[in-house]
Design a protein around this motif. Structure first.
Motif, PDB file in Angstrom:
ATOM      1  N   GLY A   1       0.796  -1.197  -0.018  1.00  0.00           N
ATOM      2  CA  GLY A   1      -0.047  -0.131  -0.091  1.00  0.00           C
ATOM      3  C   GLY A   1       0.717   1.276   0.086  1.00  0.00           C
ATOM      4  O   GLY A   1       0.809   2.177  -0.957  1.00  0.00           O
ATOM      5  N   PRO A   2       1.683   1.607   1.070  1.00  0.00           N
ATOM      6  CA  PRO A   2       2.615   2.668   0.954  1.00  0.00           C
ATOM      7  C   PRO A   2       3.365   2.824  -0.547  1.00  0.00           C
ATOM      8  O   PRO A   2       3.607   3.701  -0.830  1.00  0.00           O
ATOM      9  N   ARG A   3       3.813   1.644  -1.013  1.00  0.00           N
ATOM     10  CA  ARG A   3       4.949   1.653  -1.891  1.00  0.00           C
ATOM     11  C   ARG A   3       3.997   2.105  -3.235  1.00  0.00           C
ATOM     12  O   ARG A   3       4.392   2.828  -3.847  1.00  0.00           O
TER      13      ARG A   3
ATOM     14  N   SER B   1       4.399  10.299  -9.474  1.00  0.00           N
ATOM     15  CA  SER B   1       4.006  10.052 -10.915  1.00  0.00           C
ATOM     16  C   SER B   1       3.769  11.193 -11.528  1.00  0.00           C
ATOM     17  O   SER B   1       3.178  12.305 -10.723  1.00  0.00           O
ATOM     18  N   VAL B   2       3.660  11.273 -12.830  1.00  0.00           N
ATOM     19  CA  VAL B   2       3.208  12.428 -13.561  1.00  0.00           C
ATOM     20  C   VAL B   2       1.588  12.488 -13.421  1.00  0.00           C
ATOM     21  O   VAL B   2       1.167  13.652 -13.371  1.00  0.00           O
ATOM     22  N   ARG B   3       0.625  11.434 -13.103  1.00  0.00           N
ATOM     23  CA  ARG B   3      -0.559  11.510 -13.190  1.00  0.00           C
ATOM     24  C   ARG B   3      -1.049  12.361 -11.972  1.00  0.00           C
ATOM     25  O   ARG B   3      -1.958  12.960 -11.746  1.00  0.00           O
ATOM     26  N   PHE B   4      -0.081  12.294 -10.831  1.00  0.00           N
ATOM     27  CA  PHE B   4      -0.398  13.195  -9.499  1.00  0.00           C
ATOM     28  C   PHE B   4       0.148  14.534  -9.779  1.00  0.00           C
ATOM     29  O   PHE B   4      -0.382  15.475  -9.360  1.00  0.00           O
ATOM     30  N   ALA B   5       1.257  14.702 -10.318  1.00  0.00           N
ATOM     31  CA  ALA B   5       2.091  15.990 -10.259  1.00  0.00           C
ATOM     32  C   ALA B   5       1.307  16.711 -11.379  1.00  0.00           C
ATOM     33  O   ALA B   5       1.328  18.293 -10.822  1.00  0.00           O
TER      34      ALA B   5
ATOM     35  N   ILE C   1      -0.599  25.472   1.923  1.00  0.00           N
ATOM     36  CA  ILE C   1       0.419  24.698   2.595  1.00  0.00           C
ATOM     37  C   ILE C   1       0.628  23.336   2.479  1.00  0.00           C
ATOM     38  O   ILE C   1       1.602  22.678   1.948  1.00  0.00           O
ATOM     39  N   ALA C   2      -0.499  22.632   2.631  1.00  0.00           N
ATOM     40  CA  ALA C   2      -0.713  21.291   2.418  1.00  0.00           C
ATOM     41  C   ALA C   2      -0.274  20.873   1.009  1.00  0.00           C
ATOM     42  O   ALA C   2       0.189  20.005   0.787  1.00  0.00           O
ATOM     43  N   LEU C   3      -0.935  21.580   0.076  1.00  0.00           N
ATOM     44  CA  LEU C   3      -0.675  21.468  -1.516  1.00  0.00           C
ATOM     45  C   LEU C   3       0.730  21.674  -1.767  1.00  0.00           C
ATOM     46  O   LEU C   3       1.132  20.602  -2.525  1.00  0.00           O
ATOM     47  N   MET C   4       1.146  22.671  -1.153  1.00  0.00           N
ATOM     48  CA  MET C   4       2.660  22.785  -1.691  1.00  0.00           C
ATOM     49  C   MET C   4       3.553  21.527  -1.038  1.00  0.00           C
ATOM     50  O   MET C   4       4.414  21.280  -1.574  1.00  0.00           O
ATOM     51  N   ALA C   5       3.115  20.982   0.031  1.00  0.00           N
ATOM     52  CA  ALA C   5       4.060  19.881   0.772  1.00  0.00           C
ATOM     53  C   ALA C   5       3.881  18.892  -0.113  1.00  0.00           C
ATOM     54  O   ALA C   5       4.722  18.156  -0.309  1.00  0.00           O
ATOM     55  N   LEU C   6       2.406  18.712  -0.783  1.00  0.00           N
ATOM     56  CA  LEU C   6       2.240  17.390  -1.389  1.00  0.00           C
ATOM     57  C   LEU C   6       3.362  17.384  -2.861  1.00  0.00           C
ATOM     58  O   LEU C   6       3.552  16.236  -3.201  1.00  0.00           O
TER      59      LEU C   6
ATOM     60  N   ILE D   1       9.966  12.106  -4.005  1.00  0.00           N
ATOM     61  CA  ILE D   1       9.704  10.782  -4.429  1.00  0.00           C
ATOM     62  C   ILE D   1      10.067  10.501  -5.719  1.00  0.00           C
ATOM     63  O   ILE D   1      10.715   9.260  -5.816  1.00  0.00           O
ATOM     64  N   SER D   2       9.703  11.185  -6.564  1.00  0.00           N
ATOM     65  CA  SER D   2      10.070  10.937  -7.963  1.00  0.00           C
ATOM     66  C   SER D   2      11.568  10.945  -8.446  1.00  0.00           C
ATOM     67  O   SER D   2      12.067  10.282  -9.186  1.00  0.00           O
ATOM     68  N   VAL D   3      12.334  11.507  -7.451  1.00  0.00           N
ATOM     69  CA  VAL D   3      13.917  11.453  -7.704  1.00  0.00           C
ATOM     70  C   VAL D   3      13.986  10.285  -6.779  1.00  0.00           C
ATOM     71  O   VAL D   3      14.940   9.620  -7.213  1.00  0.00           O
ATOM     72  N   ALA D   4      13.692  10.066  -5.639  1.00  0.00           N
ATOM     73  CA  ALA D   4      14.002   8.782  -4.807  1.00  0.00           C
ATOM     74  C   ALA D   4      13.669   7.492  -5.802  1.00  0.00           C
ATOM     75  O   ALA D   4      14.589   6.614  -5.355  1.00  0.00           O
ATOM     76  N   LEU D   5      12.763   7.623  -6.374  1.00  0.00           N
ATOM     77  CA  LEU D   5      12.389   6.213  -7.100  1.00  0.00           C
ATOM     78  C   LEU D   5      13.295   5.872  -8.282  1.00  0.00           C
ATOM     79  O   LEU D   5      13.381   4.806  -8.695  1.00  0.00           O
ATOM     80  N   ARG D   6      14.162   6.749  -8.688  1.00  0.00           N
ATOM     81  CA  ARG D   6      15.164   6.579  -9.528  1.00  0.00           C
ATOM     82  C   ARG D   6      16.455   6.034  -9.137  1.00  0.00           C
ATOM     83  O   ARG D   6      17.601   6.129  -9.780  1.00  0.00           O
ATOM     84  N   TYR D   7      16.717   5.823  -7.682  1.00  0.00           N
ATOM     85  CA  TYR D   7      17.976   5.345  -6.985  1.00  0.00           C
ATOM     86  C   TYR D   7      18.105   4.057  -7.389  1.00  0.00           C
ATOM     87  O   TYR D   7      17.262   3.155  -7.517  1.00  0.00           O
ATOM     88  N   PRO D   8      19.411   3.634  -7.601  1.00  0.00           N
ATOM     89  CA  PRO D   8      20.657   4.271  -7.673  1.00  0.00           C
ATOM     90  C   PRO D   8      20.832   5.412  -8.943  1.00  0.00           C
ATOM     91  O   PRO D   8      20.300   4.969 -10.075  1.00  0.00           O
ATOM     92  N   TRP D   9      21.262   6.750  -8.578  1.00  0.00           N
ATOM     93  CA  TRP D   9      21.121   7.765  -9.694  1.00  0.00           C
ATOM     94  C   TRP D   9      22.423   7.604 -10.553  1.00  0.00           C
ATOM     95  O   TRP D   9      23.701   6.869 -10.122  1.00  0.00           O
ATOM     96  N   LYS D  10      22.275   7.906 -11.677  1.00  0.00           N
ATOM     97  CA  LYS D  10      23.474   7.792 -12.777  1.00  0.00           C
ATOM     98  C   LYS D  10      23.588   9.113 -13.429  1.00  0.00           C
ATOM     99  O   LYS D  10      22.779  10.150 -13.070  1.00  0.00           O
TER     100      LYS D  10
END
Length: 600
Positions: A22-24, A32-36, A73-78, A85-94
Motif C-alpha cells: 500500500g505505501p509503495r 508519478s506524472v498522474r499526480f504531479a 501549505i498542504a498542497l505545496m507540501a504534497l 519521491i520522483s527523484v528517490a524512485l530513480r535511485y541508484p542515480w546515474k
C-alpha cells in the motif's frame, strides 16, 4: 513441483504483504506524472486566485485566504513530496539523472524560499514633506499595541500583528500572564453618523419622517426635533409644506396674527418698527426707511421680492443716528437670529438687532403632536385658513397622505437623544479602519490610531489599533522634491528627491566611505534607489508639489530565489541539450540502444 511462485503469491496475499504494498503504491502514485500534473494545475489556479485577491483586497487578505492557508501549505507540501519521491524512485542515480535531479531540487527550493519570503519580506513606505525626516517606515500590515498596563518588551509596548479575525494574543505580561482577545471583525473604512435613541435625560420629542415618492416603502427617514412656537417650521424637500414637531403634551394651533418686526437693544427691550421717521425709543436712532417683502430672495441687485417664489418674509430697515451715522439691517422671519448689518456711513454702531417676535406661520405646516400617553395626532394648517387633522391608529410606521404627498412617520421618541456613532463605510481615498473586539462590556470599536480603554476578563487595559511600523537602520530627510510635467498637460514625466541619509551604524551595502552617524546627500529617482543593510528605498510617487512617497523593501529571500532560479535554468538546459547528463529529452536524439536494454 514449483513452490517458489506459490510462496510469492501467498506472501502478496497476506495482510503484511498488502500493508507493505500500500505505501509503495501510494508513493509511486505521488511521485508519478498522474499526480504531479493535476497538483501543479491546482497550484497554478490557486496562485491566480491569490493574485486577484491581492490586487483587489491587499497582500494581507491574499496571505490569509490563499498563500498562508492550511490547504495551500498542504498542497505545496504534497508537491514537494512528489518531487522528492520522483527523484528517490530513480535511485541508484546515474549521470543521466543529473538534469532531472537539479530541476526537481530547484523547484523544491523555490517553494521553500517562497514561504520564507512570505514570512520575512518587508514592504513599507515613508511619506515626507520637504524639511521632514523619519527613521520609521509604515507597513500595510496592522497591529494592536498594549499601551496600558505599561509593560515594555525590548523598550516598546507588547504588539500583536493582526491576521484576519484570529484572536489577539499577548503572552507573559507582567502580573497578568497571557491575554487573549477575540476579534469579531475588521472594517476597511468607517464613518461617523448621527443616531437617535430614546434614552435622553430630558423630555424631547423627535420623529423619523419620510415624504414623497417611495415614502411608504422607506425603511429610514430624516429625524426632526421639536421647535418652539415662534420658530419657523422646517421646509420639506419632498413636499409643498413645512413640518413642525410639537413638544410632548403640548398642542399647536395656527397663529391668527403675523409676527411683529422689532428692533431689540442690548438690554433685551424691543421697539416695534413703524413707518419711516419713527424714533427708536431713547437710543438716538431713527428709522428712516422700511421695506417689507413677502417672498424675499437674494438677487443680483440685493434683496428682491419674487412674486412666484416661496413665502419668505423679510425686511430691510435703514437707521440714522443724530450724529449722521447711517446703518442698514436686513432680517428674515425664518432666520431670526442672523440679521445682516451694514454700516453705510459714520462710525457709530446702533447695537440694535432687527428680528421678528411672535409665532411664525408663513408656509402650509404639518404639525406633529404627541400626548403624555404616546398617542399621535397631526394637523395640516394653511395660512389661508384651511385645517386638516390626521389621527394615528397605533400602527407603525404611521402612513398617511398630506396634500397629495405620501408621508410615513417611522418612529416617535419622547426623550430623543442624538449621538455620533461609527459605522462601516465604503472604501474611499481617505479611510479610517476599525477593529471590532469582544470585551466584558460587549462589542468594542478600536478606531485607527485612537487609543481605547477596554476591559477583558476583568483586566482594564488601553489598546491602540494602527499600522505596523518598522525601525530603519538610517534616518531619511527630504531636502528637495522636483517633478517635471509633460508639455501642456498636468501629468508628471519624471520626479526625483534629494535626500539626506544618516546611517545609525556602519552601513553595509550603502554609500561607500561614510562613517556611522555621518549624514550625506543622495538623489533617489526612478530605477536609482538608495541601498543599505538589505533595504532598498525607491521613489514611488508624490502628493502635491512637496510631498514625496518612498517605497521601501527588505527581502532576505531575494538572493536565494535568484540562485534557485539559476539552478533551475541550468537543469532545464541539461535536460534539453546534454546527452550524458539527461534522458528522455526531445532536443537530442538518443543513440541506438543495445539489444535487450532499455533507457531508465
Amino acid at each position: 513441483m514449483n513452490t517458489t511462485g506459490s510462496s510469492a503469491e501467498n506472501s502478496k496475499s497476506t495482510i503484511p504483504g498488502l500493508l507493505a504494498r500500500g505505501p509503495r503504491r501510494l508513493a509511486r502514485y505521488i511521485g508519478s506524472v498522474r499526480f504531479a500534473v493535476p497538483a501543479l494545475a491546482l497550484a497554478a489556479a490557486s496562485m491566480v486566485w491569490g493574485t486577484w485577491i491581492e490586487s483587489t483586497q491587499g497582500r494581507v487578505a491574499a496571505a490569509e485566504t490563499v498563500y498562508g492557508s492550511i490547504w495551500f501549505i498542504a498542497l505545496m507540501a504534497l508537491i514537494c513530496a512528489s518531487l522528492v519521491i520522483s527523484v528517490a524512485l530513480r535511485y541508484p542515480w546515474k549521470p543521466k539523472h543529473t538534469g532531472f535531479i537539479i530541476v526537481h531540487a530547484s523547484l523544491i527550493s523555490l517553494i521553500i524560499i517562497g514561504f520564507y519570503t512570505m514570512e520575512t519580506k518587508v514592504e513599507a513606505r515613508v511619506i515626507l514633506e520637504e524639511g521632514e525626516s523619519s527613521s520609521i517606515a509604515i507597513l500595510d500590515d496592522r497591529w494592536v499595541e498594549l499601551l496600558d498596563p505599561p509593560v515594555r518588551v525590548s523598550g516598546r509596548p507588547p504588539r500583536h500583528v493582526l491576521a484576519g479575525t484570529k484572536p489577539i494574543e499577548f503572552e507573559d505580561i507582567d502580573g497578568l500572564g497571557d491575554i487573549e482577545i477575540d476579534v469579531i471583525d475588521q472594517w476597511a473604512n468607517s464613518e461617523e453618523v448621527t443616531r437617535v435613541t430614546n434614552d435622553g435625560s430630558n423630555p424631547f420629542h423627535a420623529i423619523e419622517i419620510a415624504g414623497g415618492g417611495g415614502a411608504w416603502e422607506a425603511e429610514t427617514g430624516d429625524w426632526l426635533g421639536q421647535i418652539e412656537p415662534q420658530d419657523a417650521a422646517i421646509p420639506s424637500d419632498a413636499a409643498s409644506f413645512a413640518v413642525r414637531v410639537v413638544a410632548t403634551g403640548q398642542t399647536w394651533t395656527p397663529p391668527t396674527e403675523p409676527a411683529r418686526l422689532v428692533l431689540v437693544d442690548g438690554a433685551g427691550e424691543a421697539y416695534e418698527v413703524g413707518e419711516g421717521g419713527t424714533a427708536v425709543g431713547e437710543t438716538g436712532w431713527t428709522v428712516t426707511f422700511v421695506e417689507q417683502l413677502a417672498r424675499a430672495t437674494i438677487g443680483q441687485t440685493g434683496l428682491i421680492d419674487r412674486p412666484d417664489g416661496a413665502a419668505n418674509p423679510a425686511a430691510r430697515v435703514v437707521l440714522t443716528h443724530a450724529d449722521g451715522s447711517v446703518e442698514q439691517q436686513t432680517g428674515f422671519e425664518k432666520f431670526r437670529d442672523a440679521p445682516f448689518v451694514q454700516q453705510q456711513s459714520g462710525e457709530t454702531a446702533s447695537g440694535l438687532t432687527l428680528t421678528y417676535q411672535g409665532p411664525s406661520f408663513t408656509d402650509p405646516t404639518l404639525a406633529i403632536m404627541r400626548d403624555g400617553e404616546g398617542r399621535m395626532r397631526a394637523v395640516l394648517a394653511d395660512p389661508e385658513g384651511s385645517v386638516e387633522t390626521f389621527e394615528h391608529d397605533g400602527a407603525w410606521p404611521w402612513r398617511f397622505t398630506v396634500a397629495g404627498t405620501p408621508v410615513s412617520i417611522l418612529q416617535s421618541f419622547d426623550r430623543a437623544r442624538a449621538s455620533l456613532v461609527r459605522v462601516e463605510a465604503p472604501p474611499q481615498d481617505s479611510v479610517t479602519p476599525v477593529l471590532l473586539i469582544a470585551t466584558d462590556d460587549g462589542e468594542a470599536q478600536l478606531v485607527w490610531n485612537t487609543p481605547q480603554a477596554v476591559t477583558v476578563d476583568g483586566t482594564e487595559m488601553v489598546l491602540n489599533f494602527g499600522p505596523v511600523q518598522v525601525q530603519l537602520p538610517f534616518t531619511l530627510a527630504l531636502k528637495d522634491f522636483r517633478k517635471m510635467d509633460y508639455p501642456g498637460v498636468d501629468m508628471a514625466m519624471a520626479f526625483e528627491s534629494d535626500v539626506v541619509v544618516t546611517p545609525h551604524g556602519r552601513p553595509e551595502g550603502g554609500q561607500t566611505g561614510v562613517a556611522a552617524g555621518e549624514p550625506f546627500e543622495f538623489k533617489i529617482h526612478m530605477n536609482h534607489p538608495y541601498k543599505q543593510d538589505g533595504w532598498k528605498v525607491y521613489q514611488s510617487s508624490f502628493l502635491g508639489d512637496n510631498l514625496s512617497v518612498f517605497q521601501l523593501t527588505h527581502d532576505p529571500g531575494l538572493v536565494p530565489m535568484y540562485v534557485a532560479c539559476t539552478t533551475l535554468c541550468i537543469g532545464i538546459l541539461l535536460i534539453f541539450y546534454s546527452r550524458k547528463l539527461s534522458f528522455g529529452h526531445p532536443g537530442i536524439p538518443a543513440p541506438f540502444a543495445e539489444s535487450g536494454t532499455r533507457n531508465k
